[in-house]
Motif scaffolding. Structure first.
Motif, PDB file in Angstrom:
ATOM      1  N   HIS A 103      12.350   4.419 -27.370  1.00 13.80           N
ATOM      2  CA  HIS A 103      14.233   5.435 -26.456  1.00 13.80           C
ATOM      3  C   HIS A 103      13.565   6.144 -26.010  1.00 13.80           C
ATOM      4  O   HIS A 103      12.566   6.990 -25.014  1.00 13.80           O
ATOM      5  CB  HIS A 103      14.514   6.029 -27.601  1.00 13.80           C
ATOM      6  N   SER A 104      14.634   6.476 -24.401  1.00 11.64           N
ATOM      7  CA  SER A 104      14.301   7.609 -23.358  1.00 11.64           C
ATOM      8  C   SER A 104      14.137   8.932 -24.045  1.00 11.64           C
ATOM      9  O   SER A 104      14.556   8.902 -25.190  1.00 11.64           O
ATOM     10  CB  SER A 104      15.431   7.336 -23.049  1.00 11.64           C
ATOM     11  N   HIS A 105      14.126   9.999 -22.871  1.00 12.24           N
ATOM     12  CA  HIS A 105      13.473  10.902 -23.837  1.00 12.24           C
ATOM     13  C   HIS A 105      12.752  11.223 -24.710  1.00 12.24           C
ATOM     14  O   HIS A 105      13.100  12.115 -25.533  1.00 12.24           O
ATOM     15  CB  HIS A 105      15.261  11.578 -24.208  1.00 12.24           C
ATOM     16  N   CYS A 106      11.792  10.250 -25.219  1.00 10.17           N
ATOM     17  CA  CYS A 106      10.748  10.575 -26.366  1.00 10.17           C
ATOM     18  C   CYS A 106      10.625  11.505 -26.687  1.00 10.17           C
ATOM     19  O   CYS A 106       8.792  11.527 -24.585  1.00 10.17           O
ATOM     20  CB  CYS A 106      10.285   9.472 -26.399  1.00 10.17           C
TER      21      CYS A 106
ATOM     22  N   ASP B 211       4.253  10.221 -16.115  1.00  9.15           N
ATOM     23  CA  ASP B 211       5.301   9.966 -15.708  1.00  9.15           C
ATOM     24  C   ASP B 211       5.993  11.597 -16.105  1.00  9.15           C
ATOM     25  O   ASP B 211       6.391  11.866 -17.041  1.00  9.15           O
ATOM     26  CB  ASP B 211       6.225   8.842 -16.786  1.00  9.15           C
TER      27      ASP B 211
ATOM     28  N   PRO C  69      12.451  13.253 -17.398  1.00 11.63           N
ATOM     29  CA  PRO C  69      12.937  13.619 -18.764  1.00 11.63           C
ATOM     30  C   PRO C  69      13.229  12.090 -19.589  1.00 11.63           C
ATOM     31  O   PRO C  69      13.101  12.565 -20.812  1.00 11.63           O
ATOM     32  CB  PRO C  69      14.120  13.997 -18.693  1.00 11.63           C
ATOM     33  N   ALA C  70      13.503  10.800 -19.098  1.00 10.06           N
ATOM     34  CA  ALA C  70      13.369   9.600 -19.120  1.00 10.06           C
ATOM     35  C   ALA C  70      12.467   9.524 -19.978  1.00 10.06           C
ATOM     36  O   ALA C  70      12.331   8.370 -21.108  1.00 10.06           O
ATOM     37  CB  ALA C  70      14.309   8.566 -18.579  1.00 10.06           C
TER      38      ALA C  70
ATOM     39  N   ALA D  17      10.897   6.264 -18.938  1.00 10.12           N
ATOM     40  CA  ALA D  17      11.122   4.957 -19.535  1.00 10.12           C
ATOM     41  C   ALA D  17       9.701   3.656 -19.404  1.00 10.12           C
ATOM     42  O   ALA D  17       9.677   3.089 -20.460  1.00 10.12           O
ATOM     43  CB  ALA D  17      12.418   4.516 -18.713  1.00 10.12           C
TER      44      ALA D  17
ATOM     45  N   TYR E   1      14.321  -0.978 -26.415  1.00 11.07           N
ATOM     46  CA  TYR E   1      14.255   0.501 -25.361  1.00 11.07           C
ATOM     47  C   TYR E   1      15.203   1.005 -25.113  1.00 11.07           C
ATOM     48  O   TYR E   1      16.971   0.522 -24.724  1.00 11.07           O
ATOM     49  CB  TYR E   1      13.896   0.023 -23.590  1.00 11.07           C
TER      50      TYR E   1
ATOM     51  N   GLU F 229      18.539   3.753 -24.523  1.00  4.92           N
ATOM     52  CA  GLU F 229      18.854   5.073 -23.776  1.00  4.92           C
ATOM     53  C   GLU F 229      19.473   5.933 -24.471  1.00  4.92           C
ATOM     54  O   GLU F 229      21.278   5.552 -25.193  1.00  4.92           O
ATOM     55  CB  GLU F 229      19.248   4.496 -22.523  1.00  4.92           C
TER      56      GLU F 229
ATOM     57  N   HIS G  48      21.432   8.653 -23.919  1.00  3.19           N
ATOM     58  CA  HIS G  48      22.494   9.674 -22.605  1.00  3.19           C
ATOM     59  C   HIS G  48      23.563   8.134 -22.507  1.00  3.19           C
ATOM     60  O   HIS G  48      24.407   8.687 -22.134  1.00  3.19           O
ATOM     61  CB  HIS G  48      21.793   9.835 -21.563  1.00  3.19           C
ATOM     62  N   THR G  49      23.055   7.310 -22.403  1.00  2.00           N
ATOM     63  CA  THR G  49      23.899   5.988 -22.643  1.00  2.00           C
ATOM     64  C   THR G  49      24.558   4.882 -23.641  1.00  2.00           C
ATOM     65  O   THR G  49      25.265   4.271 -23.350  1.00  2.00           O
ATOM     66  CB  THR G  49      23.449   5.022 -21.080  1.00  2.00           C
TER      67      THR G  49
END
Length: 200
Positions: free
Chosen positions: A102-105, A138, A141-142, A144, A179, A181, A183-184
């Motif tokens: 997931h994002s922001h891991c 990276d 924040p995400a 990815a 994966y 996200e 936030h979305t």
């Protein structure tokens, strides 16, 4: 916590009020037949049933920091993660395994950014053992790219488990890399032929 307690107190009444729920939970008491093994992060923002629409009994879940799958090592004591994977394969016979990053891991982000985890020795040691030292740097924040690379590596590790490899060779199980996200709500799936993550 009081909200959780109140909800738990009302569980019996909610089941009793709906025939469909009575049938569902009655069936679960007789045993489980989950459709998939869902491997994901311990992060509270990742809710497998919300992402998939799964009902009770649909998913056999394995949650670890950074959705890490320890590599199979025949000469070392079995891990809890390895035992869960083996049970899913040889007892439950799930047809699909999903590894969902997931994002922001926080786990993958800490590794990708080279953060100092001296104050979190257990976290540091877990990440050092389970996450690649070659994750792409990276600062976003995400994270990815790093998370997606990590998901690919966990799929490769799963193929190293004899119980998974046997069922892959017989065509009885499929591997999926996702994966998510945060936030979305977007979910992208890994496509082996292009090595890309594309929206479902």
């Amino acid at each position: 916590m009081e909200t959780f307690i109140t909800h738990a107190r009302g569980m019996t009444a909610r089941i009793a009020e709906r025939r469909e729920e009575q049938e569902t939970f009655g069936r679960l008491a007789a045993g489980q037949s989950p459709l998939a093994l869902f491997i994901t992060c311990s992060d509270s923002r990742v809710v497998p049933s919300l992402i998939t629409g799964a009902r009770p009994g649909d998913l056999f879940e394995l949650r670890t920091a950074g959705n890490a799958v320890p590599p199979y090592e025949a000469d070392r004591p079995a891990s809890s993660e390895g035992a869960t994977i083996e049970y899913a394969m040889r007892v439950l016979g799930v047809a699909d395994i999903v590894v969902c990053g997931h994002s922001h891991c926080g786990a993958v982000g800490a590794k990708a950014r080279g953060e100092d985890l001296a104050e979190l020795p257990a976290v540091r040691d877990w990440l050092d053992r389970q996450l690649s030292s070659e994750l792409p740097a990276d600062d976003g924040p995400a994270v990815a790219a790093a998370v997606q690379r990590h998901v690919r590596e966990q799929l490769a590790r799963l193929r190293g488990y004899p119980c998974v490899r046997e069922r892959l060779e017989s065509g009885d199980v499929r591997l999926h890399g996702w994966y998510y996200e945060v936030h979305t709500g977007l979910v992208a799936a890994h496509h082996a032929e292009t090595d890309l993550f594309l929206p479902l």
